[in-house]
Write a protein that holds these residues in place. Structure first.
Motif, PDB file in Angstrom:
ATOM      1  N   VAL A  78       0.850  -1.206   0.000  1.00  0.00           N
ATOM      2  CA  VAL A  78       0.000   0.000   0.000  1.00  0.00           C
ATOM      3  C   VAL A  78       0.876   1.243   0.000  1.00  0.00           C
ATOM      4  N   PHE A  79       1.918   1.258   0.830  1.00  0.00           N
ATOM      5  CA  PHE A  79       2.790   2.424   0.900  1.00  0.00           C
ATOM      6  C   PHE A  79       3.454   2.706  -0.454  1.00  0.00           C
ATOM      7  N   ARG A  80       3.946   1.669  -1.111  1.00  0.00           N
ATOM      8  CA  ARG A  80       4.606   1.883  -2.405  1.00  0.00           C
ATOM      9  C   ARG A  80       3.641   2.510  -3.412  1.00  0.00           C
ATOM     10  N   GLN A  81       2.394   2.050  -3.416  1.00  0.00           N
ATOM     11  CA  GLN A  81       1.409   2.606  -4.344  1.00  0.00           C
ATOM     12  C   GLN A  81       1.071   4.059  -3.993  1.00  0.00           C
ATOM     13  N   VAL A  82       0.886   4.327  -2.711  1.00  0.00           N
ATOM     14  CA  VAL A  82       0.585   5.697  -2.272  1.00  0.00           C
ATOM     15  C   VAL A  82       1.757   6.612  -2.593  1.00  0.00           C
ATOM     16  N   TYR A  83       2.976   6.167  -2.300  1.00  0.00           N
ATOM     17  CA  TYR A  83       4.158   6.998  -2.517  1.00  0.00           C
ATOM     18  C   TYR A  83       4.341   7.328  -4.000  1.00  0.00           C
ATOM     19  N   LYS A  84       4.109   6.351  -4.873  1.00  0.00           N
ATOM     20  CA  LYS A  84       4.239   6.591  -6.316  1.00  0.00           C
ATOM     21  C   LYS A  84       3.263   7.661  -6.784  1.00  0.00           C
ATOM     22  N   ARG A  85       2.084   7.699  -6.171  1.00  0.00           N
ATOM     23  CA  ARG A  85       1.066   8.653  -6.605  1.00  0.00           C
ATOM     24  C   ARG A  85       1.230  10.036  -5.973  1.00  0.00           C
ATOM     25  N   VAL A  86       1.804  10.083  -4.786  1.00  0.00           N
ATOM     26  CA  VAL A  86       1.931  11.341  -4.057  1.00  0.00           C
ATOM     27  C   VAL A  86       3.164  12.125  -4.483  1.00  0.00           C
ATOM     28  N   VAL A  87       4.251  11.424  -4.730  1.00  0.00           N
ATOM     29  CA  VAL A  87       5.529  12.084  -5.025  1.00  0.00           C
ATOM     30  C   VAL A  87       5.666  12.293  -6.528  1.00  0.00           C
ATOM     31  N   PRO A  88       5.987  13.501  -6.941  1.00  0.00           N
ATOM     32  CA  PRO A  88       6.170  13.747  -8.376  1.00  0.00           C
ATOM     33  C   PRO A  88       7.430  13.040  -8.896  1.00  0.00           C
ATOM     34  N   GLY A  89       7.401  12.721 -10.161  1.00  0.00           N
ATOM     35  CA  GLY A  89       8.560  12.057 -10.768  1.00  0.00           C
ATOM     36  C   GLY A  89       8.324  10.565 -10.878  1.00  0.00           C
ATOM     37  N   HIS A  90       9.419   9.848 -11.021  1.00  0.00           N
ATOM     38  CA  HIS A  90       9.325   8.405 -11.245  1.00  0.00           C
ATOM     39  C   HIS A  90       9.860   7.604 -10.070  1.00  0.00           C
ATOM     40  N   ARG A  91       9.828   8.164  -8.900  1.00  0.00           N
ATOM     41  CA  ARG A  91      10.309   7.437  -7.722  1.00  0.00           C
ATOM     42  C   ARG A  91       9.285   6.400  -7.302  1.00  0.00           C
ATOM     43  N   THR A  92       9.778   5.227  -6.966  1.00  0.00           N
ATOM     44  CA  THR A  92       8.877   4.167  -6.511  1.00  0.00           C
ATOM     45  C   THR A  92       9.107   3.835  -5.047  1.00  0.00           C
ATOM     46  N   GLN A  93      10.206   4.320  -4.478  1.00  0.00           N
ATOM     47  CA  GLN A  93      10.504   4.060  -3.074  1.00  0.00           C
ATOM     48  C   GLN A  93      10.869   5.352  -2.376  1.00  0.00           C
ATOM     49  N   ALA A  94      10.546   5.410  -1.096  1.00  0.00           N
ATOM     50  CA  ALA A  94      10.896   6.582  -0.300  1.00  0.00           C
ATOM     51  C   ALA A  94      12.403   6.606  -0.080  1.00  0.00           C
ATOM     52  N   PRO A  95      12.987   7.796  -0.005  1.00  0.00           N
ATOM     53  CA  PRO A  95      14.430   7.877   0.238  1.00  0.00           C
ATOM     54  C   PRO A  95      14.768   7.411   1.649  1.00  0.00           C
TER      55      PRO A  95
END
Length: 101
Positions: free
Chosen positions: A36-53
């Motif tokens: 769930v977090f990976r999907q939310v993060y991909k949609r919330v963060v601009p760009g092509h990041r798939t994982q939180a730093p």
């Protein structure tokens, strides 16, 4: 003022029987929360990041690291609460006893 709700008391045997059930549901909850977090993060963060730093990745700002951690903590907490509560309800339906205190 008295609260009409009384906490359900559980027996020691219910607590012991719930432990393996709770352990499995916690592991499943961690996997679900991660997805769930990976999907939310991909949609919330601009760009092509798939994982939180991660905190030690120097190419990200402190703001990005903290926002990613905040979002991850919130998602994990909510998913864990939903799965733990749901698991306890299923256990109660199966055994007739609430597994908590």
């Amino acid at each position: 003022m008295n609260d009409a709700r009384q906490p359900a008391k559980s027996s020691t045997s219910a607590k012991i029987l719930y432990r393996p059930f709770g352990l499995v549901s916690s592991m499943v909850g961690g996997l679900v929360a991660g997805a769930v977090f990976r999907q939310v993060y991909k949609r919330v963060v601009p760009g092509h990041r798939t994982q939180a730093p991660k905190p030690l990745e120097s190419e990200y700002s402190m703001r990005e690291v903290l926002l990613g951690s905040l979002l991850q903590g919130a998602v994990f907490s909510v998913v864990k609460a939903l799965i733990d509560r749901g698991g306890a309800r299923v256990f109660q339906r199966m055994t007739g006893e609430w597994p908590g205190s």
